[in-house]
Design an enzyme around this catalytic site. Structure first.
Site, PDB file in Angstrom:
ATOM      1  N   ASN A 199     -16.193 -12.054 -57.125  1.00  0.00           N
ATOM      2  CA  ASN A 199     -15.752 -12.551 -56.052  1.00  0.00           C
ATOM      3  C   ASN A 199     -14.412 -13.751 -56.366  1.00  0.00           C
ATOM      4  OD1 ASN A 199     -15.121 -13.739 -53.451  1.00  0.00           O
ATOM      5  ND2 ASN A 199     -17.377 -14.479 -53.323  1.00  0.00           N
TER       6      ASN A 199
ATOM      7  N   GLU B 145     -24.445 -11.388 -52.983  1.00  0.00           N
ATOM      8  CA  GLU B 145     -24.724 -11.070 -51.633  1.00  0.00           C
ATOM      9  C   GLU B 145     -25.504 -12.504 -50.814  1.00  0.00           C
ATOM     10  OE1 GLU B 145     -24.028  -7.506 -53.856  1.00  0.00           O
ATOM     11  OE2 GLU B 145     -25.626  -9.122 -54.213  1.00  0.00           O
TER      12      GLU B 145
END
Length: 427
Positions: free
Chosen positions: A340, A60
């Site tokens: 990711n 994040e």
């Protein structure tokens, strides 16, 4: 309702404490989570307007970088306070923060602690990344008329199933959030179904696509990185990023088979949790290789066993993605939900993943539809895809170009988010 949340949180904390101790999650700055800071700690923001950004961990934090940078440039009369929950996220933030910015640990979600910390920071705006729904924190901000905006908001399928069971608790919390800026229409519908106000939930896209602009400006010294690893010109690097327990064994045994045909292939493993490094070293030694930690690199070309590098530091994975010939993204051969894939895509790398990618299903769907990723079901599939890529330079090049093209096509979420944040910062 606040008293109820306090009771529930205290009750859960009682059961969590033994796990907390066993996992050694206590650290010297843990007192910050109790709202205890040195007297001078907030001097840098005294009498200043403050934007508080919260991101739970490294992923994040990385997603927030383009927004963080843009807020610095456009609203430099504000001071930024950045909070995380994990130590790795906190350490990364400290490396990235400017001298006038403050990095803290997010307070435990007990109303008296939250009130104390809000009184110290006095934010004009709170920006929360993705899905950090802390009832007491959000309720206290609401009472104090501090806008709270959920940015890059998403709910995984797994979390959504859990949240539906407690919708009656979640609905009042969602409706105290000023604005929810969702990654996709699917995420928006999940928030609406959980009781959120449709009018306050907008789709602005995924900011992780915008990391391209940030990463491209970062100077990466490829020659120094190759020298650091002791890579010769003919040697190629396979990077296995964000791996979890159970994956490293598959990767190492697959690599052992690949080097029979490709003796110049080298492997770097970047575990999702670097504290597992010693465990991975034992696995590598058992397989007959020489484990080498990147943090204390001593590559001896005379060593009889081939090296396997372990990235045991935080914040360097992108550098080694840039150096890689092929990238495997972990958390996907075991049921962790994937990680990711946009970071290696940024560097035009061909990407291989396992079949468990439910945490990033929207991004994977885009990549699959455009043939910009290969999904393997098991070890045999992983080996075959890696062989296909090693055999075919055109396939590697085309997949890399397709991946980077998708990032260019889908970026822009940061600008859309900034235009909506302006209402709360320009006044």
């Amino acid at each position: 309702m606040g008293i109820f949340y306090d009771i529930v949180f205290t009750f859960l904390s009682f059961f969590y404490f033994p796990y907390f101790v066993l996992k050694r999650k206590y650290h010297r700055d843990f007192l910050q989570r109790l709202g205890i800071f040195p007297e001078f700690f907030f001097e840098r923001i005294k009498d200043k307007q403050v934007i508080w950004i919260h991101a739970v961990s490294v992923g994040e934090v990385n997603a927030s970088l383009p927004l963080w940078k843009s807020l610095r440039e456009k609203y430099n009369h504000y001071r930024i306070v950045f909070s995380t929950i994990t130590t790795t996220g906190n350490n990364l933030c400290k490396k990235l923060a400017l001298p006038e910015e403050i990095v803290v640990y997010f307070p435990l979600d007990l109303s008296f602690i939250v009130r104390k910390v809000l009184k110290k920071i006095k934010p004009s705006l709170v920006i929360i990344l993705e899905t950090e729904l802390w009832p007491n924190f959000i309720s206290q901000c609401f009472k104090q008329k501090i806008p709270v905006i959920l940015v890059n908001a998403r709910i995984s399928e797994q979390a959504y199933r859990r949240y539906r069971w407690v919708k009656f608790l979640l609905e009042p919390v969602l409706n105290k959030i000023t604005l929810i800026l969702a990654q996709s229409q699917k995420d928006r519908e999940k928030f609406v179904n959980l009781g959120g106000d449709r009018e306050k939930i907008l789709v602005t896209g995924n900011m992780k696509f915008d990391t391209l602009a940030y990463i491209d400006k970062k100077y990466i010294d490829y020659a120094s990185l190759k020298l650091k690893l002791g890579l010769k010109d003919r040697e190629r690097l396979l990077v296995a990023g964000s791996t979890h327990k159970g994956e490293e064994k598959i990767i190492v045994t697959t690599y052992k088979e690949l080097i029979l045909s490709y003796p110049d292939l080298r492997l770097l493993i970047a575990p999702r949790h670097p504290q597992r490094t010693a465990e991975i070293e034992r696995l590598i030694i058992k397989a007959g290789f020489n484990p080498i930690r990147v943090s204390c690199l001593e590559y001896h070309s005379g060593e009889p066993r081939l090296p396997i590098f372990i990235l045991d530091t935080i914040g360097q994975l992108n550098d080694f993605y840039a150096l890689a010939e092929i990238v495997f993204v972990g958390g996907s051969l075991v049921k962790r939900g994937g990680h990711n894939i946009l970071e290696p895509a940024t560097f035009s790398k061909p990407i291989v993943s396992g079949k468990y990618f439910f945490n990033f299903s929207d991004i994977f769907k885009i990549f699959l539809e455009n043939r910009a990723i290969l999904i393997c079901r098991d070890k045999a599939g992983l080996k075959q895809f890696l062989l296909d890529l090693l055999d075919n330079s055109e396939l590697r090049k085309n997949m890399g170009m397709l991946a980077k093209g998708l990032i260019l096509r889908h970026k822009g979420a940061v600008e859309r988010n900034l235009s909506l944040l302006a209402k709360y910062l320009d006044s």
